[in-house]
Scaffold this motif. Structure first.
Motif, PDB file in Angstrom:
ATOM      1  N   ARG A 156       0.844  -1.200   0.000  1.00 48.60           N
ATOM      2  CA  ARG A 156       0.000   0.000   0.000  1.00 48.60           C
ATOM      3  C   ARG A 156       0.881   1.252   0.000  1.00 48.60           C
ATOM      4  O   ARG A 156       1.143   1.826  -1.043  1.00 48.60           O
ATOM      5  N   ASP A 157       1.400   1.633   1.155  1.00 52.35           N
ATOM      6  CA  ASP A 157       2.144   2.894   1.195  1.00 52.35           C
ATOM      7  C   ASP A 157       3.421   2.821   0.357  1.00 52.35           C
ATOM      8  O   ASP A 157       3.844   3.824  -0.220  1.00 52.35           O
TER       9      ASP A 157
ATOM     10  N   LYS B  41       1.210   8.720  13.323  1.00 49.62           N
ATOM     11  CA  LYS B  41       1.288   8.743  11.859  1.00 49.62           C
ATOM     12  C   LYS B  41       2.051   9.989  11.423  1.00 49.62           C
ATOM     13  O   LYS B  41       1.531  11.094  11.469  1.00 49.62           O
TER      14      LYS B  41
ATOM     15  N   HIS C 206       4.511   5.063  12.479  1.00 50.98           N
ATOM     16  CA  HIS C 206       4.549   5.089  11.014  1.00 50.98           C
ATOM     17  C   HIS C 206       5.268   6.355  10.574  1.00 50.98           C
ATOM     18  O   HIS C 206       4.890   7.458  10.947  1.00 50.98           O
TER      19      HIS C 206
ATOM     20  N   HIS D 182       8.103   8.151   7.287  1.00 49.91           N
ATOM     21  CA  HIS D 182       8.666   8.068   5.933  1.00 49.91           C
ATOM     22  C   HIS D 182      10.121   8.520   5.997  1.00 49.91           C
ATOM     23  O   HIS D 182      10.494   9.322   6.849  1.00 49.91           O
TER      24      HIS D 182
ATOM     25  N   GLN E 180       8.558   4.112   3.413  1.00 51.10           N
ATOM     26  CA  GLN E 180       8.990   3.685   4.743  1.00 51.10           C
ATOM     27  C   GLN E 180      10.430   3.169   4.649  1.00 51.10           C
ATOM     28  O   GLN E 180      10.837   2.686   3.604  1.00 51.10           O
TER      29      GLN E 180
HETATM   30 CO    CO Z   1       2.436   7.017   5.032  1.00 53.73          CO
END
Ligand code: CO
Length: 491
Positions: free
Chosen positions: A12-13, A174, A203, A205, A239
């Motif tokens: 997904r991400d 997040k 979560h 990045h 990620q």
């Molecule tokens: Co994200």
């Protein structure tokens, strides 16, 4: 000490951040048995932009993807990203539509619903949390991390406690923009661990190069789960890579045990997919972008805005527009920058620079100022609020925005029946969010999807044409104290 567990977000991400959300289900399948055998805490397989993009660009009916992936990865829990009352779209939906979406997703096998609100207004998350619990699945309450004078460690911890009290089975921090520094995530996780019993998930990045160090700090503070991905759909705007995170945690007493040989196999499979999706990938997304730190905006917003400023012939105004972003955020109550607010704030900043401050006030920004997206972290500037009221002719609200909406499912069912499209709950909830795209799925030839340009992007808020296509609007008005219902139609 319990080892930290990893989620895997590649399906997904991973491709949302590094390949414009364009990975088709079919290409995912060869990796599924290995992903499913790794013992990950959960696989993020659905939600966020993947539902819109899969339908709009790949011609996939969203629930079919969920069914297929669930079958291909039966052992591991599946997780999705869920925008609270916005479900996976950009405006507020009635409670019965949110509930129906949750029930359908649960029925199709979704296990963990990571729920957030773009304004961190927990009222916009309550309905989804309740529905998930009722369906017997895990509601994960997410706190959107953002930097502003009102966003303190205490405030984030308090929000986490509130979400736990609302019935969330886990709490996520997040950090959609990859802006959280190690000491801040350490303090938030420590605060949450002290005050709540449910697991804490982080979560982030790698956009600005802080992902891995911040995860390390989170693990030291006692985070239970972190999100990782598989290169080349990892690092950069994605990620941190699973294998790299294992190396970073070497000799840490909380290092988990994941099969590195299998990780290598996965890397090969995803490299092959990456090559196939070459149209949608961009090396710029893979380098450390410290501009994101200077401007304090999500990396994706930076790259989108470079393009938009060019289109507006405002390339020379880049610095000015980005200096305007915190000004707009402050006046609109220090709202976080995440879908859909990142686009709304960015566009307003651009308008302010081009035409003068608030001379062109976009309808979405006016709605934020008037409370139609929910409660802002700080109060909206009174003058900006007054201006929005005058220009839009709308009254400010303090209620939960969805309270203004009547039930929606019955009308959706009728609308689909009239079009001769299947009107089960699955189709109704998708139609509520993406009416044109669902219709296209049943009326356009397959060629339609092949002809889509690699540059096509998902709109961050519904374009005016799409909103108008929704047809007549029902409004409640009061005449001499009597409530009446009127239908307003555009001629
Ligand atoms: Co994200």
């Amino acid at each position: 000490m319990k080892p930290v567990a990893f989620n895997n977000n590649v399906l997904r991400d991973g491709h949302q951040s590094l390949a414009a959300t364009r990975m088709p289900t079919e290409l995912m399948l060869p990796a599924c048995p290995i992903l499913d055998s790794m013992g990950f805490n959960a696989l993020e397989t659905w939600g966020g932009a993947s539902i819109d993009a899969g339908l709009r660009f790949l011609g996939e009916f969203p629930f079919d993807r969920l069914d297929t992936l669930k079958k291909a990865c039966p052992k591991t829990k599946h997780m999705m990203l869920f925008r609270g009352q916005n479900i996976v779209a950009y405006t507020h939906f009635p409670d019965d539509v949110v509930e129906a979406f949750v029930n359908c997703s649960a029925r199709h096998g979704m296990d963990i619903f990571r729920i957030f609100d773009a304004l961190n207004d927990t009222r916009n998350m309550e309905c989804a949390i309740r529905a998930v619990n009722k369906a017997g699945k895990e509601a994960q309450g997410a706190i959107c991390y953002t930097k502003s004078p009102v966003d303190t460690i205490e405030r984030f911890v308090k929000m986490g406690c509130e979400l736990a009290e609302l019935g969330c089975g886990s709490i996520a921090i997040k950090d959609m923009a990859g802006l959280i520094p190690p000491h801040i995530v350490y303090d938030i996780v420590s605060g949450l661990k002290k005050n709540i019993k449910v697991p804490v998930v982080v979560h982030t990045h790698e956009t600005a190069g802080m992902g891995a160090p911040s995860y390390y700090a989170a693990v030291e503070a006692g985070a239970d789960v972190i999100d990782t991905s598989i290169a080349p759909f990892a690092n950069g705007t994605g990620q941190p890579d699973t294998a790299r995170m294992l190396a970073v945690l070497e000799d840490n007493p909380r290092k988990p045990d994941y099969d590195t040989k299998k990780l290598l196999q996965l890397r090969e499979i995803f490299q092959d997919i990456y090559n196939k999706l070459g149209f949608y990938t961009d090396l710029k997304n893979e380098v450390i972008d410290t501009d994101a730190l200077i401007y304090q905006v999500p990396g994706g917003m930076l790259s989108n805005f470079r393009v938009q400023l060019k289109e507006q012939k405002m390339e020379d105004k880049f610095d000015e527009v980005f200096a305007e972003v915190p000004y707009v955020r402050e006046k609109l109550g220090w709202i976080p920058l995440v879908t859909p607010t990142s686009q709304i704030v960015g566009t307003q900043a651009m308008m302010n620079v081009k035409f003068g401050r608030w001379k062109m006030f976009t309808p979405q920004a006016m709605d934020i100022a008037l409370g139609y997206y929910g409660r802002t972290p700080a109060p909206v500037d009174p003058e900006v609020k007054k201006l929005a009221q005058e220009k839009s002719g709308k009254e400010p609200i303090t209620a939960r925005p969805a309270d203004l909406k009547g039930p929606g499912m019955e009308e959706l069912r009728k609308a689909l029946a009239a079009k001769g499209i299947k009107n089960d709950d699955e189709h109704c909830v998708i139609y509520a969010m993406f009416p044109q795209q669902l219709e296209d799925l049943y009326t356009k030839p397959r060629e339609f999807y092949k002809l889509k340009s690699p540059k096509d992007k998902i709109p961050a808020c519904p374009p005016p044409a799409e909103a108008a296509a929704k047809g007549p609007q029902k409004l409640k008005i009061s005449i001499d104290g009597q409530e009446r219902s009127v239908t307003v139609e555009k001629l």
